[in-house]
Enzyme design. Sequence first.
Site, mmCIF file in Angstrom:
data_model
loop_
_atom_site.group_PDB
_atom_site.id
_atom_site.type_symbol
_atom_site.label_atom_id
_atom_site.label_comp_id
_atom_site.label_asym_id
_atom_site.label_seq_id
_atom_site.Cartn_x
_atom_site.Cartn_y
_atom_site.Cartn_z
ATOM 1 N N CYS A 53 0.896 -1.069 -0.062
ATOM 2 C CA CYS A 53 -0.113 0.158 0.173
ATOM 3 C C CYS A 53 0.716 1.239 -0.177
ATOM 4 C CB CYS A 53 -0.906 -0.328 1.144
ATOM 5 S SG CYS A 53 -2.105 1.368 1.859
ATOM 6 N N ASP A 60 -0.602 -5.873 0.674
ATOM 7 C CA ASP A 60 -1.800 -6.206 -0.633
ATOM 8 C C ASP A 60 -1.211 -7.469 -1.461
ATOM 9 O OD1 ASP A 60 -3.225 -4.297 0.163
ATOM 10 O OD2 ASP A 60 -2.130 -2.873 -1.845
#
Length: 155
Positions: A53, A60
């Site tokens: 992120c 992620d």
Amino acid sequence: MANQDIYANLTQLGGKTELPNSPEEAVLEKVPNPQAGTDYAVRFTAPEFTSLCPLTAQPDFAHIVIDYVPGDWLVESKSLKLYLGSFRNHGAFHEDCSVSIGKRLVELLAPKWLRVGAYWYPRGGIPIDVFYQTGPELPGVWIPDQGVPTYRGRG
């Protein structure tokens, strides 16, 4: 045996290669398509794709499926693996990662058709799926469903 001269420009295949620090540093390589006169589909699946992120630096995770109908060029698979791995420490939103992969491959290969399906695992309770496609599927080329179900949690 294939003419080895057509592979002389490859710099990563057949040896130890370090993971690039970023997608911008990653070197994607291509090889001539020996079946350039035939329309057919190629699929790469990366079920453990990771990025960060850009705001929180939290990891992620995505299941990415890349389908393409090659023209004169094929992507060299080790260079693709290293390119996808270079996102591991790269901060970008899901949409940017997903579309950037498609655009970079189009720039390198000039395929007849390309599709990226990026199925991101939920963070904050919301799964995000991102789809990039260069145009309609080519007639006469079998493009299977990507086979990744919509996220349902415990549903």
